[in-house]
Design an enzyme around this catalytic site. Structure first.
Site, PDB file in Angstrom:
ATOM      1  N   HIS A 199       4.721   0.125   0.207  1.00  0.00           N
ATOM      2  CA  HIS A 199       5.435  -0.659   1.212  1.00  0.00           C
ATOM      3  C   HIS A 199       4.501  -1.714   1.795  1.00  0.00           C
ATOM      4  O   HIS A 199       3.278  -1.618   1.674  1.00  0.00           O
ATOM      5  CB  HIS A 199       6.002   0.243   2.316  1.00  0.00           C
ATOM      6  CG  HIS A 199       4.971   1.044   3.039  1.00  0.00           C
ATOM      7  ND1 HIS A 199       4.409   2.178   2.502  1.00  0.00           N
ATOM      8  CD2 HIS A 199       4.395   0.882   4.251  1.00  0.00           C
ATOM      9  CE1 HIS A 199       3.532   2.668   3.345  1.00  0.00           C
ATOM     10  NE2 HIS A 199       3.488   1.908   4.423  1.00  0.00           N
TER      11      HIS A 199
ATOM     12  N   HIS B 286       0.832  -1.201   0.000  1.00  0.00           N
ATOM     13  CA  HIS B 286       0.000   0.000   0.000  1.00  0.00           C
ATOM     14  C   HIS B 286       0.867   1.251   0.000  1.00  0.00           C
ATOM     15  O   HIS B 286       2.064   1.190   0.266  1.00  0.00           O
ATOM     16  CB  HIS B 286      -0.916   0.022   1.233  1.00  0.00           C
ATOM     17  CG  HIS B 286      -0.161   0.173   2.528  1.00  0.00           C
ATOM     18  ND1 HIS B 286       0.549  -0.872   3.089  1.00  0.00           N
ATOM     19  CD2 HIS B 286       0.006   1.228   3.357  1.00  0.00           C
ATOM     20  CE1 HIS B 286       1.130  -0.460   4.208  1.00  0.00           C
ATOM     21  NE2 HIS B 286       0.817   0.827   4.403  1.00  0.00           N
TER      22      HIS B 286
ATOM     23  N   ARG C 143       5.340   6.656  15.034  1.00  0.00           N
ATOM     24  CA  ARG C 143       5.209   7.055  13.636  1.00  0.00           C
ATOM     25  C   ARG C 143       4.557   8.419  13.507  1.00  0.00           C
ATOM     26  O   ARG C 143       3.586   8.724  14.209  1.00  0.00           O
ATOM     27  CB  ARG C 143       4.333   6.028  12.938  1.00  0.00           C
ATOM     28  CG  ARG C 143       4.079   6.229  11.481  1.00  0.00           C
ATOM     29  CD  ARG C 143       3.136   5.117  11.059  1.00  0.00           C
ATOM     30  NE  ARG C 143       2.860   5.079   9.654  1.00  0.00           N
ATOM     31  CZ  ARG C 143       2.016   5.901   9.044  1.00  0.00           C
ATOM     32  NH1 ARG C 143       1.396   6.833   9.698  1.00  0.00           N
ATOM     33  NH2 ARG C 143       1.821   5.759   7.751  1.00  0.00           N
TER      34      ARG C 143
ATOM     35  N   ASP D 252       0.625   4.985   1.915  1.00  0.00           N
ATOM     36  CA  ASP D 252      -0.145   5.462   3.061  1.00  0.00           C
ATOM     37  C   ASP D 252      -1.232   6.470   2.676  1.00  0.00           C
ATOM     38  O   ASP D 252      -0.977   7.426   1.948  1.00  0.00           O
ATOM     39  CB  ASP D 252       0.790   6.072   4.113  1.00  0.00           C
ATOM     40  CG  ASP D 252       1.571   4.984   4.853  1.00  0.00           C
ATOM     41  OD1 ASP D 252       1.056   3.848   4.966  1.00  0.00           O
ATOM     42  OD2 ASP D 252       2.701   5.277   5.296  1.00  0.00           O
TER      43      ASP D 252
HETATM   44  C1  OGA Z   1       3.004   2.106   8.315  1.00  0.00           C
HETATM   45  C2  OGA Z   1       3.218   0.722   7.896  1.00  0.00           C
HETATM   46  C3  OGA Z   1       4.626  -1.185   8.206  1.00  0.00           C
HETATM   47  C4  OGA Z   1       5.405  -1.830   9.283  1.00  0.00           C
HETATM   48  O1  OGA Z   1       3.435   2.467   9.425  1.00  0.00           O
HETATM   49  O2  OGA Z   1       2.444   2.877   7.513  1.00  0.00           O
HETATM   50  O3  OGA Z   1       2.697   0.311   6.904  1.00  0.00           O
HETATM   51  O4  OGA Z   1       6.292  -2.636   8.920  1.00  0.00           O
HETATM   52  N1  OGA Z   1       4.033   0.005   8.672  1.00  0.00           N
HETATM   53  O5  OGA Z   1       5.156  -1.575  10.468  1.00  0.00           O
HETATM   54 MN    MN Z   2       1.805   2.052   5.777  1.00  0.00          MN
END
Ligand code: OGA
Ligand code: MN
Length: 294
Positions: A269, A114, A285, A116
């Site tokens: 990702h 995806h 985050r 974000d």
């Molecule tokens: C995010 C995500 C992936 C992870 O924080 O947007 O997709 O590996 N994280 O935690």
């Molecule tokens: Mn993400």
């Protein structure tokens, strides 16, 4: 620049490529201690050039992560407000740690390709993920260069895709990936109301680099609007199979203190769910709001 070569930019930061398509490690910078104002333009340029940048061994407080992220732009809030840090609502917890039997952060976050918030009218520009606790093995995050994947498409295919738009919808992830996940509560009616489906171009142009990029993903893209349902399914499947090939991917193995910053306008990702869920994986985050995809 050959892979693995360390270069010091004229502006002073060390940049080392980590893979063929995207990803670079920045070293020589302690974001908690140094005054890096004068290095910020070089850091931002590395973010644009390499799409994913990695700074290891950082030890940032939530406030320090917020300060850094704000240099990239205005912060945005996530739909899942219950996972915002109590003491700092601008910071989201990505965590499998439980308190009173309930996960304190978004659990199973992003275990599908995806970009974000692609389901919002103005999806995320940059995401900043900083690890505090990691499992003893596994739990990597994979990143894919959607610009490189676009560049490798034939011209007729690029032209065909260039005329199309797609519907993105957060509930797509809930209808598919999260449907059978324990501990991942369904979206409330109120949350659903915050995320009506949106339309974005299938190929978008990066507002800063001018590069074209494939902008669909299996997490949130429901369909290509101009095609029949069956054509849409097959064209999306072709794109996903094409884009998520190994040569377009950098896979990050986390160390405690890693800060990874990625450009959602040109990458996708996904989290790799291969770790022992009885071990803690705990990250903080921030995310910066982007513009309307063009
Ligand atoms: C995010 C995500 C992936 C992870 O924080 O947007 O997709 O590996 N994280 O935690
Ligand atoms: Mn993400």
């Amino acid at each position: 620049m050959p892979e693995g070569t360390m270069i010091t930019t004229p502006s002073g930061i060390d940049v080392k490529r980590l893979a063929g398509a995207l990803g670079a490690e920045i070293s020589g910078l302690d974001l908690a201690e140094d005054n890096y104002d004068n290095l910020f333009p070089a850091l931002y340029q590395a973010f644009l050039d390499h799409q994913v940048i990695v700074l290891r061994g950082q030890n940032l407080t939530p406030d320090q992560l917020v300060d850094l992220s704000k240099k990239f732009g205005d912060l945005e809030a996530h739909v899942l407000t219950q996972f915002n840090m109590e003491e700092n609502p601008e910071v989201l917890l990505i965590s499998n740690v439980k308190k009173a039997g309930k996960p304190i952060g978004a659990i199973y976050a992003g275990q599908y390709w995806h970009s974000d918030l692609s389901y919002m009218p103005r999806p995320t520009q940059g995401s900043f993920l900083h690890s505090k606790e990691i499992p003893s093995y596994g739990g990597d995050t994979m990143f894919c260069s959607m610009t490189q994947a676009y560049d490798d498409l034939s011209e007729p295919m690029q032209a065909f895709l260039g005329g199309l738009t797609a519907t993105h919808d957060y509930t797509n992830a809930y209808d598919t990936f999260f449907a059978h996940m324990p501990d991942r509560p369904p979206l409330t009616a109120e949350e659903r109301a915050k995320v009506p489906p949106v339309t974005h171009p299938v190929i978008r142009t990066h507002p800063e680099t001018g590069k074209k990029t494939v902008y669909v993903n299996p997490g949130f893209t429901r369909r290509i609007n101009e095609l029949s349902f069956s054509e849409s399914r097959r064209v999306l499947d072709f794109l996903f199979e094409h884009c998520y090939q190994p040569q377009y991917i950098y896979r990050h193995m986390w160390g405690v203190g890693d800060l990874v910053i990625w450009d959602n306008r040109s990458t996708c990702h996904r989290a790799v769910a291969d770790y022992d869920m009885t071990e803690n994986r705990h990250m903080i985050r921030c995310s910066v709001a982007g513009d309307v995809p063009q």
